[in-house]
Design a protein around this motif. Structure first.
Motif, PDB file in Angstrom:
ATOM      1  N   GLY A   1       0.802  -1.205   0.000  1.00 59.45           N
ATOM      2  CA  GLY A   1       0.000   0.000   0.000  1.00 59.45           C
ATOM      3  C   GLY A   1       0.841   1.262   0.000  1.00 59.45           C
ATOM      4  N   SER A   2       0.479   2.223  -0.860  1.00 58.03           N
ATOM      5  CA  SER A   2       1.197   3.483  -0.952  1.00 58.03           C
ATOM      6  C   SER A   2       0.290   4.524  -1.604  1.00 58.03           C
ATOM      7  N   LEU A   3       0.686   5.788  -1.520  1.00 61.82           N
ATOM      8  CA  LEU A   3      -0.065   6.842  -2.186  1.00 61.82           C
ATOM      9  C   LEU A   3      -0.043   6.639  -3.699  1.00 61.82           C
ATOM     10  N   GLU A   4       1.100   6.203  -4.212  1.00 60.89           N
ATOM     11  CA  GLU A   4       1.233   5.991  -5.652  1.00 60.89           C
ATOM     12  C   GLU A   4       0.292   4.893  -6.137  1.00 60.89           C
ATOM     13  N   LEU A   5       0.192   3.806  -5.373  1.00 54.72           N
ATOM     14  CA  LEU A   5      -0.688   2.712  -5.771  1.00 54.72           C
ATOM     15  C   LEU A   5      -2.146   3.162  -5.766  1.00 54.72           C
ATOM     16  N   LEU A   6      -2.548   3.919  -4.756  1.00 55.93           N
ATOM     17  CA  LEU A   6      -3.918   4.405  -4.700  1.00 55.93           C
ATOM     18  C   LEU A   6      -4.201   5.340  -5.868  1.00 55.93           C
TER      19      LEU A   6
ATOM     20  N   ALA B   1       1.329   2.606   7.759  1.00 54.65           N
ATOM     21  CA  ALA B   1       2.633   3.213   7.502  1.00 54.65           C
ATOM     22  C   ALA B   1       2.614   4.724   7.707  1.00 54.65           C
ATOM     23  N   GLY B   2       1.455   5.268   8.076  1.00 50.68           N
ATOM     24  CA  GLY B   2       1.349   6.707   8.301  1.00 50.68           C
ATOM     25  C   GLY B   2       1.212   7.527   7.035  1.00 50.68           C
ATOM     26  N   LEU B   3       0.909   6.878   5.902  1.00 49.12           N
ATOM     27  CA  LEU B   3       0.800   7.581   4.633  1.00 49.12           C
ATOM     28  C   LEU B   3      -0.593   8.143   4.396  1.00 49.12           C
ATOM     29  N   LEU B   4      -1.586   7.524   4.999  1.00 53.14           N
ATOM     30  CA  LEU B   4      -2.979   7.966   4.881  1.00 53.14           C
ATOM     31  C   LEU B   4      -3.565   8.114   6.274  1.00 53.14           C
ATOM     32  N   ARG B   5      -4.526   9.006   6.412  1.00 50.84           N
ATOM     33  CA  ARG B   5      -5.178   9.174   7.698  1.00 50.84           C
ATOM     34  C   ARG B   5      -5.866   7.867   8.094  1.00 50.84           C
ATOM     35  N   SER B   6      -5.808   7.555   9.356  1.00 48.20           N
ATOM     36  CA  SER B   6      -6.282   6.249   9.831  1.00 48.20           C
ATOM     37  C   SER B   6      -7.696   6.287  10.392  1.00 48.20           C
TER      38      SER B   6
ATOM     39  N   GLU C   1      -9.832  15.723 -18.437  1.00 46.29           N
ATOM     40  CA  GLU C   1      -8.547  15.640 -17.745  1.00 46.29           C
ATOM     41  C   GLU C   1      -8.515  16.565 -16.529  1.00 46.29           C
ATOM     42  N   ARG C   2      -9.142  17.734 -16.642  1.00 46.17           N
ATOM     43  CA  ARG C   2      -9.201  18.647 -15.502  1.00 46.17           C
ATOM     44  C   ARG C   2      -9.992  18.018 -14.367  1.00 46.17           C
ATOM     45  N   TYR C   3     -11.090  17.346 -14.681  1.00 51.84           N
ATOM     46  CA  TYR C   3     -11.889  16.693 -13.652  1.00 51.84           C
ATOM     47  C   TYR C   3     -11.065  15.640 -12.924  1.00 51.84           C
ATOM     48  N   LEU C   4     -10.322  14.826 -13.685  1.00 50.77           N
ATOM     49  CA  LEU C   4      -9.481  13.795 -13.070  1.00 50.77           C
ATOM     50  C   LEU C   4      -8.440  14.429 -12.149  1.00 50.77           C
ATOM     51  N   GLU C   5      -7.823  15.508 -12.593  1.00 51.52           N
ATOM     52  CA  GLU C   5      -6.831  16.200 -11.760  1.00 51.52           C
ATOM     53  C   GLU C   5      -7.474  16.733 -10.485  1.00 51.52           C
ATOM     54  N   ASP C   6      -8.673  17.294 -10.609  1.00 49.89           N
ATOM     55  CA  ASP C   6      -9.364  17.831  -9.428  1.00 49.89           C
ATOM     56  C   ASP C   6      -9.720  16.717  -8.452  1.00 49.89           C
ATOM     57  N   VAL C   7     -10.190  15.589  -8.983  1.00 49.85           N
ATOM     58  CA  VAL C   7     -10.528  14.455  -8.119  1.00 49.85           C
ATOM     59  C   VAL C   7      -9.300  13.997  -7.344  1.00 49.85           C
ATOM     60  N   LEU C   8      -8.179  13.864  -8.031  1.00 51.71           N
ATOM     61  CA  LEU C   8      -6.952  13.422  -7.371  1.00 51.71           C
ATOM     62  C   LEU C   8      -6.500  14.430  -6.318  1.00 51.71           C
ATOM     63  N   ARG C   9      -6.595  15.712  -6.648  1.00 51.77           N
ATOM     64  CA  ARG C   9      -6.153  16.754  -5.714  1.00 51.77           C
ATOM     65  C   ARG C   9      -7.028  16.767  -4.459  1.00 51.77           C
ATOM     66  N   ILE C  10      -8.333  16.810  -4.650  1.00 47.58           N
ATOM     67  CA  ILE C  10      -9.259  16.856  -3.507  1.00 47.58           C
ATOM     68  C   ILE C  10      -9.180  15.566  -2.702  1.00 47.58           C
ATOM     69  N   PHE C  11      -9.122  14.453  -3.422  1.00 50.38           N
ATOM     70  CA  PHE C  11      -9.115  13.154  -2.766  1.00 50.38           C
ATOM     71  C   PHE C  11      -7.895  12.996  -1.867  1.00 50.38           C
ATOM     72  N   PHE C  12      -6.731  13.283  -2.389  1.00 51.75           N
ATOM     73  CA  PHE C  12      -5.516  13.044  -1.619  1.00 51.75           C
ATOM     74  C   PHE C  12      -5.283  14.080  -0.529  1.00 51.75           C
ATOM     75  N   GLU C  13      -5.661  15.315  -0.762  1.00 48.04           N
ATOM     76  CA  GLU C  13      -5.514  16.309   0.311  1.00 48.04           C
ATOM     77  C   GLU C  13      -6.410  15.957   1.480  1.00 48.04           C
ATOM     78  N   GLY C  14      -7.551  15.332   1.179  1.00 50.57           N
ATOM     79  CA  GLY C  14      -8.454  14.943   2.273  1.00 50.57           C
ATOM     80  C   GLY C  14      -8.011  13.682   3.002  1.00 50.57           C
ATOM     81  N   LEU C  15      -7.148  12.878   2.360  1.00 50.70           N
ATOM     82  CA  LEU C  15      -6.716  11.623   2.963  1.00 50.70           C
ATOM     83  C   LEU C  15      -5.362  11.702   3.641  1.00 50.70           C
ATOM     84  N   LEU C  16      -4.661  12.806   3.470  1.00 54.92           N
ATOM     85  CA  LEU C  16      -3.338  12.916   4.092  1.00 54.92           C
ATOM     86  C   LEU C  16      -3.465  12.968   5.609  1.00 54.92           C
ATOM     87  N   PRO C  17      -2.490  12.392   6.308  1.00 52.78           N
ATOM     88  CA  PRO C  17      -2.520  12.400   7.775  1.00 52.78           C
ATOM     89  C   PRO C  17      -2.586  13.822   8.322  1.00 52.78           C
ATOM     90  N   ARG C  18      -3.274  13.979   9.465  1.00 52.96           N
ATOM     91  CA  ARG C  18      -3.400  15.296  10.065  1.00 52.96           C
ATOM     92  C   ARG C  18      -2.560  15.391  11.322  1.00 52.96           C
TER      93      ARG C  18
END
Length: 216
Positions: free
Chosen positions: A96-101, A154-159, A199-216
């Motif tokens: 599991g990693s951010l890249e795989l997700l 591994a502390g890569l995503l919020r738990s 392509e813009r939609y995909l970029e936005d999904v990735l940006r919003i998705f990952f910023e929301g999943l990063l550990p706090r």
């Protein structure tokens, strides 16, 4: 898909070739059934129409598949296996990693993007109560949950978010674009090229998705 037969001579030649090659006959039936079932629906498509499209007799459909229901099941197995094989290889290849997700989200997006009928196919799958692809889908869910949990540990995503919720969130975000693509393109700006909007939609999904999943 096999090329369409354009005249009586080529139809006769194709039919003779298929009688001599059972696998070619089977593939021709599957191609015809997939095209018709996905665009019209199974209930609205008689086996006689599938037979005409494939250039075979109805008896050959029953010989190879037994019934229209089993023919539809085989269409589903064949179509879903394209995504299943791709995603399973990705999930089994690394922990599991951010890249795989991220790669999993993009793979699902590209799978639907590559074939307009894929969205219709997935829609018909959701309508069916008895789906032969459920076992494969469950296997992908289990692998995905395992990889997300590894990334959390591994502390890569919020738990504090359930792994299954992460999966359902990205599947829903991706599928919704293709389900409502026309409306979303108009809302996002009709003057912009639809491919660029996609392509813009995909970029936005990735940006919003990952910023929301990063550990706090």
């Amino acid at each position: 898909m096999l090329p369409r037969v354009k005249n009586a001579t080529t139809r006769s030649t194709a039919a003779l070739s298929r009688r001599r090659d059972p696998e070619a006959t089977r593939l021709a039936i599957l191609d015809a059934a997939e095209d018709l079932f996905v665009t019209q629906g199974v209930d609205a498509t008689p086996t006689s129409q599938v037979a005409r499209r494939a250039g075979v007799t109805k008896s050959l459909i029953h010989h190879h598949f037994g019934s229209k229901e089993e023919l539809w099941n085989e269409v589903k197995r064949r179509r879903f296996s394209v995504y299943y094989d791709l995603q399973k290889r990705m999930l089994e290849a690394s922990p599991g990693s951010l890249e795989l997700l991220r790669d999993s989200i993009v793979a699902y997006f590209r799978f639907l993007q590559a074939d307009p009928n894929a969205v219709r196919f997935m829609g018909w799958r959701f309508v069916d109560g008895d789906d032969p692809c459920l076992e494969q889908e469950e296997e992908l869910y289990e692998l995905g949950i395992q990889r997300i949990r590894e990334a959390q540990e591994a502390g890569l995503l919020r738990s504090d978010v359930e792994p299954i919720s992460v999966l359902k969130a990205f599947l829903g975000l991706v599928f919704h674009w293709f389900q409502s693509k026309g409306l979303l393109c108009r809302m996002m700006g009709s003057a912009i090229d639809p491919q660029a909007l996609e392509e813009r939609y995909l970029e936005d999904v990735l940006r919003i998705f990952f910023e929301g999943l990063l550990p706090r």
